[in-house]
Design a protein around this motif. Structure first.
Motif, PDB file in Angstrom:
ATOM      1  N   ALA A 172      12.670 -35.362  -8.655  1.00 56.12           N
ATOM      2  CA  ALA A 172      12.635 -34.845  -7.282  1.00 56.12           C
ATOM      3  C   ALA A 172      12.908 -33.343  -7.239  1.00 56.12           C
ATOM      4  O   ALA A 172      12.267 -32.618  -6.474  1.00 56.12           O
ATOM      5  N   ALA A 173      13.843 -32.867  -8.046  1.00 54.34           N
ATOM      6  CA  ALA A 173      14.147 -31.424  -8.043  1.00 54.34           C
ATOM      7  C   ALA A 173      12.963 -30.613  -8.568  1.00 54.34           C
ATOM      8  O   ALA A 173      12.651 -29.543  -8.039  1.00 54.34           O
ATOM      9  N   GLN A 174      12.280 -31.108  -9.584  1.00 50.62           N
ATOM     10  CA  GLN A 174      11.158 -30.374 -10.169  1.00 50.62           C
ATOM     11  C   GLN A 174       9.966 -30.261  -9.220  1.00 50.62           C
ATOM     12  O   GLN A 174       9.305 -29.226  -9.186  1.00 50.62           O
ATOM     13  N   VAL A 175       9.693 -31.312  -8.455  1.00 48.46           N
ATOM     14  CA  VAL A 175       8.516 -31.254  -7.581  1.00 48.46           C
ATOM     15  C   VAL A 175       8.675 -30.250  -6.454  1.00 48.46           C
ATOM     16  O   VAL A 175       7.682 -29.754  -5.922  1.00 48.46           O
ATOM     17  N   TRP A 176       9.930 -29.912  -6.102  1.00 46.13           N
ATOM     18  CA  TRP A 176      10.130 -28.912  -5.050  1.00 46.13           C
ATOM     19  C   TRP A 176       9.851 -27.502  -5.554  1.00 46.13           C
ATOM     20  O   TRP A 176       9.804 -26.561  -4.759  1.00 46.13           O
ATOM     21  N   ALA A 177       9.637 -27.324  -6.850  1.00 46.43           N
ATOM     22  CA  ALA A 177       9.297 -26.012  -7.398  1.00 46.43           C
ATOM     23  C   ALA A 177       7.837 -25.645  -7.108  1.00 46.43           C
ATOM     24  O   ALA A 177       7.453 -24.485  -7.244  1.00 46.43           O
ATOM     25  N   PHE A 178       7.036 -26.607  -6.701  1.00 42.71           N
ATOM     26  CA  PHE A 178       5.628 -26.362  -6.401  1.00 42.71           C
ATOM     27  C   PHE A 178       5.484 -25.851  -4.969  1.00 42.71           C
ATOM     28  O   PHE A 178       6.003 -26.451  -4.041  1.00 42.71           O
ATOM     29  N   ASP A 179       4.767 -24.743  -4.811  1.00 43.62           N
ATOM     30  CA  ASP A 179       4.483 -24.202  -3.486  1.00 43.62           C
ATOM     31  C   ASP A 179       3.267 -24.943  -2.942  1.00 43.62           C
ATOM     32  O   ASP A 179       2.146 -24.735  -3.408  1.00 43.62           O
ATOM     33  N   LEU A 180       3.495 -25.805  -1.985  1.00 38.51           N
ATOM     34  CA  LEU A 180       2.412 -26.582  -1.384  1.00 38.51           C
ATOM     35  C   LEU A 180       2.314 -26.209   0.098  1.00 38.51           C
ATOM     36  O   LEU A 180       2.686 -26.978   0.977  1.00 38.51           O
ATOM     37  N   SER A 181       1.815 -25.022   0.345  1.00 42.80           N
ATOM     38  CA  SER A 181       1.666 -24.550   1.715  1.00 42.80           C
ATOM     39  C   SER A 181       0.601 -25.377   2.433  1.00 42.80           C
ATOM     40  O   SER A 181      -0.111 -26.173   1.818  1.00 42.80           O
ATOM     41  N   TYR A 182       0.487 -25.177   3.736  1.00 48.07           N
ATOM     42  CA  TYR A 182      -0.556 -25.878   4.489  1.00 48.07           C
ATOM     43  C   TYR A 182      -1.921 -25.564   3.882  1.00 48.07           C
ATOM     44  O   TYR A 182      -2.197 -24.435   3.500  1.00 48.07           O
ATOM     45  N   ALA A 183      -2.751 -26.581   3.737  1.00 49.74           N
ATOM     46  CA  ALA A 183      -4.090 -26.508   3.140  1.00 49.74           C
ATOM     47  C   ALA A 183      -4.058 -26.205   1.638  1.00 49.74           C
ATOM     48  O   ALA A 183      -5.071 -25.797   1.069  1.00 49.74           O
ATOM     49  N   ALA A 184      -2.919 -26.429   0.992  1.00 52.08           N
ATOM     50  CA  ALA A 184      -2.852 -26.276  -0.468  1.00 52.08           C
ATOM     51  C   ALA A 184      -3.654 -27.398  -1.124  1.00 52.08           C
ATOM     52  O   ALA A 184      -3.658 -28.544  -0.654  1.00 52.08           O
ATOM     53  N   LEU A 185      -4.316 -27.079  -2.214  1.00 50.00           N
ATOM     54  CA  LEU A 185      -5.129 -28.044  -2.949  1.00 50.00           C
ATOM     55  C   LEU A 185      -4.565 -28.198  -4.355  1.00 50.00           C
ATOM     56  O   LEU A 185      -4.492 -27.230  -5.117  1.00 50.00           O
ATOM     57  N   LEU A 186      -4.176 -29.413  -4.694  1.00 48.45           N
ATOM     58  CA  LEU A 186      -3.667 -29.753  -6.019  1.00 48.45           C
ATOM     59  C   LEU A 186      -4.691 -30.656  -6.688  1.00 48.45           C
ATOM     60  O   LEU A 186      -5.065 -31.698  -6.141  1.00 48.45           O
ATOM     61  N   SER A 187      -5.178 -30.256  -7.859  1.00 45.84           N
ATOM     62  CA  SER A 187      -6.185 -31.032  -8.577  1.00 45.84           C
ATOM     63  C   SER A 187      -5.585 -31.586  -9.857  1.00 45.84           C
ATOM     64  O   SER A 187      -4.964 -30.852 -10.631  1.00 45.84           O
ATOM     65  N   LEU A 188      -5.788 -32.878 -10.067  1.00 45.72           N
ATOM     66  CA  LEU A 188      -5.232 -33.590 -11.213  1.00 45.72           C
ATOM     67  C   LEU A 188      -6.339 -34.358 -11.923  1.00 45.72           C
ATOM     68  O   LEU A 188      -7.236 -34.897 -11.279  1.00 45.72           O
ATOM     69  N   ARG A 189      -6.260 -34.417 -13.249  1.00 47.04           N
ATOM     70  CA  ARG A 189      -7.099 -35.350 -14.001  1.00 47.04           C
ATOM     71  C   ARG A 189      -6.224 -36.568 -14.247  1.00 47.04           C
ATOM     72  O   ARG A 189      -5.163 -36.467 -14.847  1.00 47.04           O
ATOM     73  N   VAL A 190      -6.665 -37.712 -13.738  1.00 48.07           N
ATOM     74  CA  VAL A 190      -5.875 -38.944 -13.777  1.00 48.07           C
ATOM     75  C   VAL A 190      -6.471 -39.918 -14.788  1.00 48.07           C
ATOM     76  O   VAL A 190      -7.678 -40.145 -14.815  1.00 48.07           O
ATOM     77  N   TRP A 191      -5.580 -40.473 -15.594  1.00 52.82           N
ATOM     78  CA  TRP A 191      -5.951 -41.553 -16.498  1.00 52.82           C
ATOM     79  C   TRP A 191      -5.320 -42.819 -15.945  1.00 52.82           C
ATOM     80  O   TRP A 191      -4.101 -43.006 -16.042  1.00 52.82           O
ATOM     81  N   PRO A 192      -6.143 -43.679 -15.308  1.00 53.56           N
ATOM     82  CA  PRO A 192      -5.595 -44.883 -14.692  1.00 53.56           C
ATOM     83  C   PRO A 192      -5.176 -45.907 -15.737  1.00 53.56           C
ATOM     84  O   PRO A 192      -5.498 -45.776 -16.912  1.00 53.56           O
TER      85      PRO A 192
END
Length: 189
Positions: free
Chosen positions: A156-176
């Motif tokens: 939880a502490a680490q994820v708050w280090a990401f700046d996710l402003s309004y309309a921020a786009l985070l792209s991930l390659r997911v291995w299901p």
């Protein structure tokens, strides 16, 4: 398997910006929706999802209209439920209670609200339900952080280090799979 691209787009600026907006249904501004449509331009996606809350769904509908894709909604992509704090400005909340929440949102959730682990569990389930194809989900900052926790193992502490402003786009390659994993391939805040 090469995985699939999962793009997570935070909704645009809401009309009630500057407040803790959880499950309350405050819409985005017209400029917030336009910012999301602009951010999504050029993404090669086969599926479009959003939270069922209007601040995400209205942007999803506009993106779908521009991309020629139907929008599917899923309430599991909602923001953390802030309970009694929903709609309040941080300055209007007891400072000690707010600090305890920021320090450990799982053991000190908002009164009547949701624990961090519950948010991570429901976002994990929402990710597992996605078909393995290039997908855009219009969602909320908390749900995006929960996806990072679920897929990348951040606490939880680490994820708050990401700046996710309004309309921020985070792209991930997911291995299901039974234990899905992901690699961050882009962040445009």
């Amino acid at each position: 398997m090469s995985g699939y691209l999962l793009h997570l787009l935070r909704h645009g600026e809401p009309e009630a910006a500057g407040r803790l907006l959880g499950h309350g249904d405050w819409p985005s501004t017209a400029s917030g929706i336009a910012a999301c449509v602009d951010r999504a331009k050029g993404l090669a996606i086969d599926a479009l999802w959003s939270s069922d809350l209007s601040r995400a769904a209205l942007a999803g509908e506009a993106i779908g209209a521009a991309a020629g894709l139907p929008l599917l909604t899923d309430p599991r992509w909602r923001e953390l439920d802030f309970g009694a704090w929903d709609g309040l400005a941080v300055a209007d909340i007891d400072a000690a209670a707010m600090a305890a929440f920021w320090d450990d949102p799982d053991t000190a959730p908002p009164p009547g609200g949701e624990r961090w682990s519950a948010l991570v569990a429901r976002v994990t389930a929402a990710i597992a339900a996605l078909p393995p194809q290039p997908t855009l989900v219009v969602t909320h900052g908390g749900a995006m952080r929960a996806a990072l926790a679920a897929l990348c193992g951040f606490n939880a502490a680490q994820v708050w280090a990401f700046d996710l402003s309004y309309a921020a786009l985070l792209s991930l390659r997911v291995w299901p799979g039974e234990r899905p994993a992901a690699q961050i391939v882009g962040l445009r805040a």
